[in-house]
Design a protein around this motif. Structure first.
Motif, PDB file in Angstrom:
ATOM      1  N   GLN A 316       1.240  -2.676  -3.278  1.00  0.00           N
ATOM      2  CA  GLN A 316       1.689  -3.933  -2.676  1.00  0.00           C
ATOM      3  C   GLN A 316       2.909  -4.484  -3.420  1.00  0.00           C
ATOM      4  OE1 GLN A 316      -1.548  -6.791  -1.631  1.00  0.00           O
ATOM      5  NE2 GLN A 316      -2.932  -5.142  -2.246  1.00  0.00           N
ATOM      6  N   GLN A 319       5.940  -2.468  -2.475  1.00  0.00           N
ATOM      7  CA  GLN A 319       6.406  -2.818  -1.138  1.00  0.00           C
ATOM      8  C   GLN A 319       7.356  -4.015  -1.188  1.00  0.00           C
ATOM      9  OE1 GLN A 319       3.343  -4.189   1.563  1.00  0.00           O
ATOM     10  NE2 GLN A 319       4.474  -3.469   3.358  1.00  0.00           N
ATOM     11  N   LEU A 346       4.659   4.948   0.701  1.00  0.00           N
ATOM     12  CA  LEU A 346       5.352   3.863   1.401  1.00  0.00           C
ATOM     13  C   LEU A 346       6.485   4.471   2.210  1.00  0.00           C
ATOM     14  CD1 LEU A 346       4.700   2.900  -1.791  1.00  0.00           C
ATOM     15  CD2 LEU A 346       5.466   0.701  -0.854  1.00  0.00           C
ATOM     16  N   ASN A 347       6.768   3.878   3.358  1.00  0.00           N
ATOM     17  CA  ASN A 347       7.786   4.430   4.241  1.00  0.00           C
ATOM     18  C   ASN A 347       8.459   3.326   5.044  1.00  0.00           C
ATOM     19  OD1 ASN A 347       9.066   6.652   5.941  1.00  0.00           O
ATOM     20  ND2 ASN A 347       7.946   5.493   7.493  1.00  0.00           N
ATOM     21  N   ARG A 348       9.777   3.480   5.237  1.00  0.00           N
ATOM     22  CA  ARG A 348      10.507   2.583   6.140  1.00  0.00           C
ATOM     23  C   ARG A 348      11.511   3.417   6.915  1.00  0.00           C
ATOM     24  NH1 ARG A 348      14.478  -1.458   3.493  1.00  0.00           N
ATOM     25  NH2 ARG A 348      15.770   0.413   3.645  1.00  0.00           N
ATOM     26  N   ALA A 352      13.723   0.048  10.889  1.00  0.00           N
ATOM     27  CA  ALA A 352      12.596  -0.854  10.623  1.00  0.00           C
ATOM     28  C   ALA A 352      12.986  -1.936   9.628  1.00  0.00           C
ATOM     29  CB  ALA A 352      11.410  -0.055  10.088  1.00  0.00           C
ATOM     30  N   LYS A 354      10.486  -3.620   7.693  1.00  0.00           N
ATOM     31  CA  LYS A 354       9.551  -3.651   6.574  1.00  0.00           C
ATOM     32  C   LYS A 354       8.993  -2.255   6.277  1.00  0.00           C
ATOM     33  CE  LYS A 354       8.007  -8.417   7.329  1.00  0.00           C
ATOM     34  NZ  LYS A 354       6.832  -9.312   7.535  1.00  0.00           N
ATOM     35  N   THR A 356       5.935   0.293   5.523  1.00  0.00           N
ATOM     36  CA  THR A 356       4.508   0.473   5.768  1.00  0.00           C
ATOM     37  C   THR A 356       3.919   1.194   4.558  1.00  0.00           C
ATOM     38  OG1 THR A 356       4.876   2.578   6.909  1.00  0.00           O
ATOM     39  CG2 THR A 356       4.816   0.590   8.256  1.00  0.00           C
ATOM     40  N   THR A 357       2.635   0.983   4.304  1.00  0.00           N
ATOM     41  CA  THR A 357       2.014   1.574   3.104  1.00  0.00           C
ATOM     42  C   THR A 357       0.682   2.219   3.448  1.00  0.00           C
ATOM     43  OG1 THR A 357       0.737  -0.395   2.472  1.00  0.00           O
ATOM     44  CG2 THR A 357       3.037  -0.291   1.742  1.00  0.00           C
ATOM     45  N   HIS A 358       0.283   3.146   2.589  1.00  0.00           N
ATOM     46  CA  HIS A 358      -1.056   3.724   2.690  1.00  0.00           C
ATOM     47  C   HIS A 358      -1.511   4.106   1.289  1.00  0.00           C
ATOM     48  CE1 HIS A 358      -4.531   5.749   4.401  1.00  0.00           C
ATOM     49  NE2 HIS A 358      -4.296   6.749   3.552  1.00  0.00           N
TER      50      HIS A 358
END
Length: 363
Positions: A316, A319, A346-348, A352, A354, A356-358
Motif C-alpha cells: 500500500q 502504491q 503492482l501495475n499501471r 491508467a 492509478k 492496481t495491486t495484488h
C-alpha cells in the motif's frame, strides 16, 4: 475444417470451436482480453507451441535477451498484422531441425548454416544466436489459413568463445556496423528460403533484427530494424529503423539516459521504499526508451521474508509512492519478491491513473 462462423474472430474472452472435415481435429481459439492482444490457436485441447521451442533457450544464457526478443517481436508484428484481423499461432513453418541448422556454422555437413565458416587458427564470430517465427492466420473459405509471418533474427553483440575444449572463455565485442551488415545479409537468405516453401512463397513476411545484450547484462537487447516484404518479394529492399534502448536504474558510471528526470524520479521512489524497510536487499528498475522517450519500466524490489501483514502494508505504501514519484503516462510494473518467491505485484497501464495491486498469499 467446416465453415467457421463470424464469431471465430469475434469479441474478447470467448472460446470459439471449429472441427476438421474428418471430425478428428478440434480447433479452438483462446479468445482475447483486449483489442491489443491476439487470439491464439488450440488444437485438440493443446496450445500449438513453436517448432523451434527450446532451441533459442539453449542458444542464449541471458534470460532477459530471450524475453525481450519474443515480446519485442510481437510488438513489431502488431504494426503489420492487427490483432483485430489476424489469429496468432506459434511458428509452424521452420522446423526444429532447420532452426538448429540455421543457427549453426556453414560447413560441408551443414550447408544451411547462417553463421560463417570457421577457418583453422582464426577467430570468426558467430553472429546469429536466436530465431523466432510467428504465424498469423485468417479465416478463408471456412478455414483458418496462413496469411502472414514474422521472423526475428537475434544477433550477438559479443561473441564468446574458447580456443580449446573446456579452455578459458574469451570474448570479442562486435560493432554495430558489423552486426547490421551481417543481420541484413542473413535476412535476405532467410527470405529466399521461405519463398521456396509452397506455404510461404506468396504471403507477406516481416523480418526483424535484434541486437542481443551481453551475457552479464541486467537488461535485454533491442530491435534495431525490420522489413515488411510484400507478397512474392524474394529480397529485402527496404528497412525501417527502430530506435530503442534499455537501461538499468540506478545507472552505472557515466552512462546517460535520454531523460535524466526519469532516473531522478526513480531515485526518489527508491529512497521512499528504503525508508520504509531499511534492510531491503535491492531496488532496481529496467527502463526502455523508444525514439528517446520512456515507453516502459519494470521495478524489482528484493526483500527479506516478511509476514503477510508487513508485505500488505508495504505494498500500500509503494502504491502511494509510485503514484507520486514515478513517471506518468508510461506502463509500469513493480514486483516485490524474496528468496521465497514473488510477494506482491503492482501495475499501471499507459493510460491508467492509478496503480492496481495484488499481495500473494498461501493457504
Amino acid at each position: 475444417m467446416l465453415a467457421v462462423s463470424a464469431v471465430v474472430l469475434a469479441a474478447c474472452g470467448n472460446q470459439n470451436k471449429m472441427s476438421s472435415n474428418s471430425g478428428s481435429t478440434k480447433t479452438e481459439l483462446t479468445g482475447s482480453n483486449s483489442s491489443e492482444n491476439y487470439q491464439s490457436v488450440i488444437q485438440d485441447g493443446h496450445y500449438q507451441t513453436s517448432k523451434s521451442s527450446g532451441v533459442n533457450e539453449q542458444q542464449t544464457s541471458n534470460q532477459f535477451n530471450l524475453e525481450g526478443f519474443q515480446h519485442g517481436l510481437l510488438d513489431i508484428s502488431k504494426k503489420e498484422f492487427a490483432p483485430s484481423k489476424y489469429v496468432f499461432q506459434e511458428g509452424q513453418q521452420i522446423s526444429t531441425e532447420q532452426t538448429y541448422n540455421w543457427l549453426g556454422r556453414k560447413t560441408k555437413d551443414n550447408p544451411d548454416g547462417l553463421n560463417p565458416e570457421q577457418p583453422d587458427k582464426k577467430v570468426v564470430p558467430e553472429y546469429l544466436q536466436q530465431i523466432d517465427e510467428q504465424d498469423f492466420l485468417q479465416q478463408t473459405g471456412g478455414k483458418l489459413q496462413l496469411k502472414g509471418m514474422t521472423i526475428g533474427l537475434g544477433l550477438n553483440s559479443v561473441y564468446y568463445y574458447t580456443k580449446e575444449k573446456y579452455g578459458a572463455q574469451y570474448s570479442k565485442k562486435l560493432s554495430d556496423d558489423e552486426i547490421q551488415a551481417k543481420g541484413k545479409e542473413m535476412a535476405n537468405e532467410v527470405l529466399k528460403r521461405m519463398r521456396e516453401k509452397p506455404e510461404t512463397k506468396d504471403i507477406p513476411i516481416v523480418i526483424a533484427l535484434y541486437k542481443a545484450a551481453p551475457d552479464d547484462s541486467l537488461v535485454g537487447g533491442n530491435f534495431f530494424a525490420y522489413s515488411m516484404n510484400r507478397t512474392g518479394s524474394k529480397s529485402v529492399d527496404t528497412w525501417n529503423k527502430i530506435d530503442q534502448k534499455n537501461y538499468v536504474f540506478p545507472t552505472a558510471g557515466n552512462e546517460k539516459v535520454p531523460n535524466a528526470n526519469d532516473e531522478s524520479a526513480f531515485e526518489q521512489f527508491k529512497n521512499k521504499a528504503q525508508s520504509y524497510f531499511p534492510n531491503l536487499s535491492g531496488v532496481t528498475a529496467q527502463a526502455q526508451y523508444t525514439d528517446g522517450t520512456l515507453t516502459g519500466m519494470h521495478v524489482n524490489i528484493t526483500t527479506q521474508f516478511y509476514s503477510y501483514t508487513e508485505i500488505n502494508s508495504f505494498t500500500q505504501y509503494l502504491q502511494t509512492a509510485a503514484q507520486k514519484y514515478l513517471p506518468r503516462n508510461v506502463p509500469i510494473e513493480i514486483t516485490v519478491g524474496s528468496t521465497n518467491g514473488v510477494q506482491s505485484y503492482l501495475n499501471r497501464d499507459r493510460d491508467a491513473r492509478k496503480f492496481t495491486t495484488h499481495v500473494f498469499n498461501n493457504y
